[in-house]
Design an enzyme around this catalytic site. Structure first.
Site, PDB file in Angstrom:
ATOM      1  N   MET A   1      -5.663 -13.521-128.417  1.00  0.00           N
ATOM      2  CA  MET A   1      -6.757 -14.251-129.037  1.00  0.00           C
ATOM      3  C   MET A   1      -6.633 -15.730-128.710  1.00  0.00           C
ATOM      4  SD  MET A   1      -7.195 -12.418-132.669  1.00  0.00           S
ATOM      5  CE  MET A   1      -7.674 -10.710-132.761  1.00  0.00           C
TER       6      MET A   1
ATOM      7  N   LEU B   1      -0.442  -8.069-128.969  1.00  0.00           N
ATOM      8  CA  LEU B   1       0.237  -8.402-127.713  1.00  0.00           C
ATOM      9  C   LEU B   1      -0.748  -8.310-126.552  1.00  0.00           C
ATOM     10  CD1 LEU B   1       3.585  -6.474-128.306  1.00  0.00           C
ATOM     11  CD2 LEU B   1       3.191  -8.923-128.520  1.00  0.00           C
ATOM     12  N   GLU B   2      -0.933  -9.414-125.845  1.00  0.00           N
ATOM     13  CA  GLU B   2      -1.906  -9.474-124.759  1.00  0.00           C
ATOM     14  C   GLU B   2      -1.247  -9.632-123.391  1.00  0.00           C
ATOM     15  OE1 GLU B   2      -4.871 -12.397-125.651  1.00  0.00           O
ATOM     16  OE2 GLU B   2      -5.318 -11.545-127.625  1.00  0.00           O
ATOM     17  N   HIS B   3       0.072  -9.431-123.331  1.00  0.00           N
ATOM     18  CA  HIS B   3       0.778  -9.625-122.065  1.00  0.00           C
ATOM     19  C   HIS B   3       1.619  -8.397-121.698  1.00  0.00           C
ATOM     20  CE1 HIS B   3      -0.405 -13.840-122.169  1.00  0.00           C
ATOM     21  NE2 HIS B   3      -0.088 -13.819-123.449  1.00  0.00           N
TER      22      HIS B   3
END
Length: 569
Positions: free
Chosen positions: A1, A394-396
């Site tokens: 985000m 978690l975006e990675h």
């Protein structure tokens, strides 16, 4: 985000000739050629191991720091401000009619090095910004009656701070002598334990003459280096005894370890199960940072939100481990005040959880050790602050095997009342083979809701194999359909959208579109061109990024979507 909106960046340009100033480290070397045996470094406290002794900095612009340093435990850090160029000076004793080599190691912003009052020609040298340590060197000759010279460093107006270490004025001894060679400091005394929490122990001890730093040992290892005579050891397990020792250090070496002190961390304080999440719930992310949205305290979060996700946890140097640092920019007077707001929200029937990840944050969970580190640290934070659970944002990259292990370990500690939410990106929930989707299904029995971020993605495939544009009713319903058909219960599916046009880079969804999509999925009304073959009345609800952006836009999102969610069948 998104934590930060796009902002213009600029740098003040330097025009014309730059006035001279001196950078971080100095060296004076005597003699025009090879130094004679009697030549010494006549600068005192040349490595800033004794604070600012012998140095004077304009307008309080200088301070000694433990990082960055080139050698030893200290260096000078000076910060230009306004009309002050952060000039730091020392008067050194010299011999008349003698040549000295002046040098220093510098790093950071513009840095200048020079000498005045030489009795002949004053000298200076400088360097622009330097990301790594760089040596500045020049020479000067003293006059027939010169017995003292002022050496200096400074930066430049409006530029970044600069650092200096290992100053040298090398040449004949003018009678002032030089810094004595350091000796190994004595062993610290008076080590004592102070305040303990479930995850930390505060320690203090007596100062040691000649020490430039200290090492704090836990159970004989894991040394933590500090510059003062106190430290708080964190990342500990609740209700566990630890043994601590401390040693003193300087350039000559490290002392023996002190007598050991034993301290036990506090027992866990059960925050209680908290309120039950309602059948239809509104989730909002609360920003623990300032990115231009309205700043809120938790007490200010709009009443429409049933689940408040505190954004974000921080990772530590230990892989998998998380911590939480309350940002002063939010405006809390103390951590205790923040904890009181969590308790008040829970008393009002809200669930307050800690979000892990976000656009800039990441925690690597890819082994049994990191899974355990995550579970232990997350549970400690739940106990310390009273959080009802955890949000996975978690975006990675996600490793479903070990993230599942971590969440199950956490659930075993926290119990069945733990609130577990997720906020994957749309690409992460396109099919059941993705790591995020696999994780959600693997923890389905302890999962509260998955609020997929239906924005910042561009057009995506729906469950009917057709491509839909973000921001539309079809986009929300056809993509939510993938999860509903893929094995998640309707109560575990929520629609994640931005609260305002400023809340995300793209994909803003008008509140009326959100309401139509909710009706389409639960009632079969308000649909676009895509109409699912069935309805899911138990659909959990909707989520937004963020409560702060919602407040910035006059609470338009929560005022429209909140009541609609709560009135779903």
């Amino acid at each position: 985000m998104d934590r930060t909106p796009t902002r213009p960046h600029g740098r003040r340009l330097l025009g014309g000739a730059l006035a001279l100033a001196v950078g971080s480290g100095l060296v004076l070397v005597g003699g025009a050629g090879t130094a004679q045996a009697a030549d010494v470094n006549v600068a005192r406290n040349a490595g800033f191991e004794n604070g600012l002794a012998y140095w004077s900095c304009s307008a309080g612009s200088g301070a000694t720091v433990s990082s960055p340093v080139r050698t030893g435990a200290g260096a000078l850090r000076a910060t230009p401000a306004g009309l002050d160029n952060a000039k730091c000076v020392q008067t050194v004793t010299v011999k008349p009619n003698s040549t000295y080599t002046l040098s220093a190691w510098v790093q950071g912003g513009y840095a200048y090095l020079g000498a005045t009052g030489t009795g002949t020609t004053d000298v200076s040298t400088w360097t622009p910004d330097s990301a790594s340590w760089k040596q500045l060197t020049t020479t000067f000759t003293t006059g027939a009656s010169t017995t003292s010279v002022q050496i200096y460093t400074h930066g430049w107006y409006g530029t970044s701070p600069y650092s200096v270490d290992d100053v040298s004025v090398f040449g004949p001894d003018g009678g002032g002598g030089q810094d004595p060679d350091p000796t190994v400091p004595s062993t610290p005394a008076g080590l004592a334990a102070g305040t303990v929490t479930t995850s930390s122990v505060a320690l203090s001890w007596g100062a040691v003459s000649g020490a430039t730093g200290y090492k704090v040992y836990r159970d004989g290892g894991n040394p933590q280096t500090v510059t003062g005579t106190s430290a708080t050891v964190t990342g500990l397990t609740a209700d566990t005894a630890y043994q601590f020792q401390v040693s003193a250090t300087n350039a000559a070496g490290e002392s023996a370890k002190s007598a050991a002190v034993t301290a036990r961390t506090a027992k866990p304080t059960d925050p209680g199960p908290g309120p039950a999440v309602p059948r239809h719930a509104v989730t909002g992310y609360w920003q623990n940072f300032d990115n231009g949205a309205a700043k809120q305290k938790l007490r200010d979060v709009q009443a429409a939100y049933d689940i408040i996700a505190v954004s974000f946890a921080d990772s530590t140097a230990t892989p998998g481990q998380i911590t939480f640092n309350l940002d002063p920019a939010v405006g809390y007077a103390s951590v205790a005040d923040f904890k009181a707001d969590i308790a008040a929200k829970k008393a009002a029937g809200k669930s307050v959880i800690l979000s892990v990840g976000g656009e800039k944050g990441n925690v690597t969970i890819n082994s049994d050790a990191t899974a355990t580190a995550f579970a232990d640290s997350a549970y400690a934070l739940m106990q310390e602050y009273g959080f009802n659970g955890i949000d996975i944002d978690l975006e990675h990259g996600v490793n479903s095997t070990y993230l599942t292990k971590a969440l199950r370990q956490l659930s075993a500690k926290a119990g069945s009342s733990m609130v577990l939410t997720m906020a994957p990106q749309t690409i992460d929930m396109q099919n059941t083979g993705s790591e995020y989707f696999k994780t959600a299904l693997a923890v389905k029995d302890i999962l509260t809701v998955v609020n997929t971020q239906y924005y910042n993605s561009g057009s995506m495939l729906g469950c009917d194999g057709k491509v839909y544009s973000q921001g539309s009713v079809d986009f929300l319903t056809a993509l939510a359909c993938i999860q509903l058909q893929g094995g998640l219960a309707p109560s575990q599916v929520g629609l994640g959208v931005p609260a305002s046009t400023r809340g995300a880079g793209s994909g803003y969804v008008d509140p009326q579109v959100v309401k139509n999509a909710l009706d389409c999925l639960t009632r079969g009304t308000g649909c676009g061109t895509f109409k699912p073959a069935q309805t899911w009345p138990a659909l959990r609800g909707a989520m937004t990024w963020s409560t702060n952006w919602d407040a910035t836009a006059g609470n338009a999102w929560s005022n429209a979507v909140g009541p609609h969610v709560h009135n779903l069948p």
